[in-house]
Design an enzyme around this catalytic site. Structure first.
Site, PDB file in Angstrom:
ATOM      1  N   SER A 143       0.873  -1.239  -0.051  1.00  0.00           N
ATOM      2  CA  SER A 143      -0.076  -0.091  -0.060  1.00  0.00           C
ATOM      3  C   SER A 143       0.854   1.267  -0.128  1.00  0.00           C
ATOM      4  O   SER A 143       2.110   1.161   0.383  1.00  0.00           O
ATOM      5  CB  SER A 143      -0.692  -0.117   1.236  1.00  0.00           C
ATOM      6  OG  SER A 143      -1.337   1.506   1.657  1.00  0.00           O
ATOM      7  N   TYR A 156      -2.281  -0.960  10.588  1.00  0.00           N
ATOM      8  CA  TYR A 156      -2.106  -1.064   9.005  1.00  0.00           C
ATOM      9  C   TYR A 156      -0.845  -0.692   8.519  1.00  0.00           C
ATOM     10  O   TYR A 156       0.003  -1.323   7.817  1.00  0.00           O
ATOM     11  CB  TYR A 156      -3.330  -0.208   8.381  1.00  0.00           C
ATOM     12  CG  TYR A 156      -3.759  -0.642   6.814  1.00  0.00           C
ATOM     13  CD1 TYR A 156      -4.226  -1.476   6.567  1.00  0.00           C
ATOM     14  CD2 TYR A 156      -3.064   0.520   5.928  1.00  0.00           C
ATOM     15  CE1 TYR A 156      -4.516  -1.744   5.183  1.00  0.00           C
ATOM     16  CE2 TYR A 156      -3.176   0.402   4.882  1.00  0.00           C
ATOM     17  CZ  TYR A 156      -3.953  -0.824   4.178  1.00  0.00           C
ATOM     18  OH  TYR A 156      -4.159  -0.993   2.863  1.00  0.00           O
TER      19      TYR A 156
HETATM   20  P1  NAD Z   1     -11.573  -5.970  -0.107  1.00  0.00           P
HETATM   21  O1  NAD Z   1     -12.110  -5.959   1.199  1.00  0.00           O
HETATM   22  O2  NAD Z   1     -12.453  -5.792  -1.239  1.00  0.00           O
HETATM   23  O3  NAD Z   1     -10.808  -7.602  -0.073  1.00  0.00           O
HETATM   24  C1  NAD Z   1     -10.261  -8.240   1.105  1.00  0.00           C
HETATM   25  C2  NAD Z   1     -10.256  -9.675   0.714  1.00  0.00           C
HETATM   26  O4  NAD Z   1      -9.679 -10.464   1.737  1.00  0.00           O
HETATM   27  C3  NAD Z   1     -11.650 -10.312   0.538  1.00  0.00           C
HETATM   28  O5  NAD Z   1     -11.466 -11.515  -0.441  1.00  0.00           O
HETATM   29  C4  NAD Z   1     -11.800 -10.957   1.855  1.00  0.00           C
HETATM   30  O6  NAD Z   1     -12.731 -11.825   1.873  1.00  0.00           O
HETATM   31  C5  NAD Z   1     -10.311 -11.211   2.301  1.00  0.00           C
HETATM   32  N1  NAD Z   1     -10.252 -11.567   3.639  1.00  0.00           N
HETATM   33  C6  NAD Z   1     -10.571 -10.747   4.734  1.00  0.00           C
HETATM   34  N2  NAD Z   1     -10.071 -11.118   5.982  1.00  0.00           N
HETATM   35  C7  NAD Z   1      -9.567 -12.497   5.685  1.00  0.00           C
HETATM   36  C8  NAD Z   1      -9.146 -13.475   6.455  1.00  0.00           C
HETATM   37  N3  NAD Z   1      -9.083 -13.478   7.714  1.00  0.00           N
HETATM   38  N4  NAD Z   1      -8.690 -14.618   5.627  1.00  0.00           N
HETATM   39  C9  NAD Z   1      -8.846 -14.714   4.666  1.00  0.00           C
HETATM   40  N5  NAD Z   1      -9.174 -13.639   3.681  1.00  0.00           N
HETATM   41  C10 NAD Z   1      -9.598 -12.603   4.314  1.00  0.00           C
HETATM   42  O7  NAD Z   1     -10.267  -5.257  -0.379  1.00  0.00           O
HETATM   43  P2  NAD Z   1      -9.333  -4.618  -1.409  1.00  0.00           P
HETATM   44  O8  NAD Z   1      -9.600  -3.026  -1.360  1.00  0.00           O
HETATM   45  O9  NAD Z   1      -9.548  -5.498  -2.682  1.00  0.00           O
HETATM   46  O10 NAD Z   1      -7.711  -4.808  -0.738  1.00  0.00           O
HETATM   47  C11 NAD Z   1      -6.875  -6.004  -0.800  1.00  0.00           C
HETATM   48  C12 NAD Z   1      -5.503  -5.796  -0.442  1.00  0.00           C
HETATM   49  O11 NAD Z   1      -5.191  -4.511  -1.174  1.00  0.00           O
HETATM   50  C13 NAD Z   1      -5.271  -5.464   0.976  1.00  0.00           C
HETATM   51  O12 NAD Z   1      -4.029  -6.065   1.488  1.00  0.00           O
HETATM   52  C14 NAD Z   1      -5.517  -4.067   1.167  1.00  0.00           C
HETATM   53  O13 NAD Z   1      -4.602  -3.502   2.321  1.00  0.00           O
HETATM   54  C15 NAD Z   1      -4.529  -3.532  -0.200  1.00  0.00           C
HETATM   55  N6  NAD Z   1      -4.876  -2.298  -0.393  1.00  0.00           N
HETATM   56  C16 NAD Z   1      -6.130  -1.603  -0.856  1.00  0.00           C
HETATM   57  C17 NAD Z   1      -6.261  -0.459  -1.172  1.00  0.00           C
HETATM   58  C18 NAD Z   1      -7.672   0.073  -1.597  1.00  0.00           C
HETATM   59  O14 NAD Z   1      -7.859   1.522  -1.764  1.00  0.00           O
HETATM   60  N7  NAD Z   1      -8.688  -0.792  -1.945  1.00  0.00           N
HETATM   61  C19 NAD Z   1      -5.380   0.450  -1.360  1.00  0.00           C
HETATM   62  C20 NAD Z   1      -3.855   0.079  -1.051  1.00  0.00           C
HETATM   63  C21 NAD Z   1      -3.770  -1.327  -0.646  1.00  0.00           C
END
Ligand code: NAD
Length: 261
Positions: A143, A156
């Site tokens: 991130s 985080y």
């Molecule tokens: P999201 O919430 O859409 O997806 C998260 C996924 O993780 C889902 O499939 C959920 O079921 C799974 N998950 C949650 N808890 C879990 C557990 N205990 N065991 C197994 N799976 C679990 O989120 P996203 O936005 O697609 O984020 C994905 C990654 O990208 C994360 O690591 C997040 O920190 C990172 N990220 C997201 C953003 C953003 O703006 N969306 C920005 C930077 C980084």
């Protein structure tokens, strides 16, 4: 096809970024192990859809990655079915927002477990087969918060800085093994998670949808545009190519200029 005969395991791939990465890798013929939570029928639809894209096989693991035994079971399932995890994408993550002196201890433990420790376990369990094959790709979704902090996100930010350090260490340890380890560091990505925050924030702050998007969510992002899941997936796919074999230990920003400021 680029990834025919290879197996990719993408954690947190029932939604958002992980789902897009799984689809991009499946489109190049990879077998997939998907993981995450959600509605069982929708997950089965996703799994079957991945098999239809280009003919690779797809398995689903419901492992809760905050638990080491569950991670070991998922890795055993993947390696048992396909012989190896050639491409490991550590993507599952969660967030909690609170000042550090009021941060719930259980939330701290969960965020560190899911966003950081899970990647240590999957990596240590995937590496022996990658080393035996002399080829592997480890791609960690970090991130912008692996490079800079924001208030109220102590767990985080700590976990994301941690995964950037883990990535660099693994890259050095595997540099002679045909394996690369990199992280992708997105800014705000348009996922259901982000989209769902908008109505509540509009109500809580008395703002329009555009004001929430530009003045709250995208305040740190100079392009004032969300990153898309397909952009992140395209970078993950690039890291699997032979042309990317000299890229290792990198922290690749895709954040609309956020961390340039
Ligand atoms: P999201 O919430 O859409 O997806 C998260 C996924 O993780 C889902 O499939 C959920 O079921 C799974 N998950 C949650 N808890 C879990 C557990 N205990 N065991 C197994 N799976 C679990 O989120 P996203 O936005 O697609 O984020 C994905 C990654 O990208 C994360 O690591 C997040 O920190 C990172 N990220 C997201 C953003 C953003 O703006 N969306 C920005 C930077 C980084």
């Amino acid at each position: 096809m680029l990834l025919e005969g290879k197996t990719a395991l993408v954690t947190g791939s029932t939604s958002g970024i992980g789902l897009a990465i799984a689809q991009a890798l499946a489109a190049e013929g990879a077998n997939l192990v998907i993981n995450g939570f959600g509605d069982a029928a929708k997950i089965e639809e996703e799994r079957a859809g991945l098999e239809r894209i280009a003919g690779g096989k797809a398995l689903y693991s419901d492992s809760d990655l905050t638990r080491v035994e569950a991670i070991e079971a998922m890795m055993a399932q993947a390696i048992g079915a396909f012989g190896a995890v050639d491409i490991l994408v550590n993507n599952a993550g969660m967030q909690h927002v609170a000042p550090v002196d009021q941060f719930p201890v259980d939330k701290w433990d969960l965020i560190i477990a899911l966003n950081l420790t899970a990647a240590f376990h999957t990596t240590r369990l995937a590496l022996p087969a990658m080393k035996a094959k002399g080829w592997g790709r480890i791609i960690n979704t970090a991130s912008a918060h692996s490079l800079v902090a924001s208030p109220n996100k102590s767990a985080y930010v700590a976990a994301k800085h941690g995964i950037a350090g883990l990535t660099k260490t693994v890259a050095l340890e595997t540099a002679l093994d045909g394996i690369t380890a990199n992280c992708i560091s997105p800014g705000y990505v348009w996922t259901p998670l982000v989209e769902n925050q908008i109505p509540d924030t509009m109500k809580a702050r008395g703002l329009t949808r555009e004001q929430v998007m530009n003045d709250v969510l995208l305040a740190a992002q100079p392009t004032k545009k969300f990153v898309t899941v397909d952009q992140v997936a395209a970078l993950a796919l690039f890291l699997c190519r032979d042309e990317a074999s000299s890229m290792t230990g990198a922290n690749l920003s895709m954040d609309g200029g956020w961390t340039a400021a």
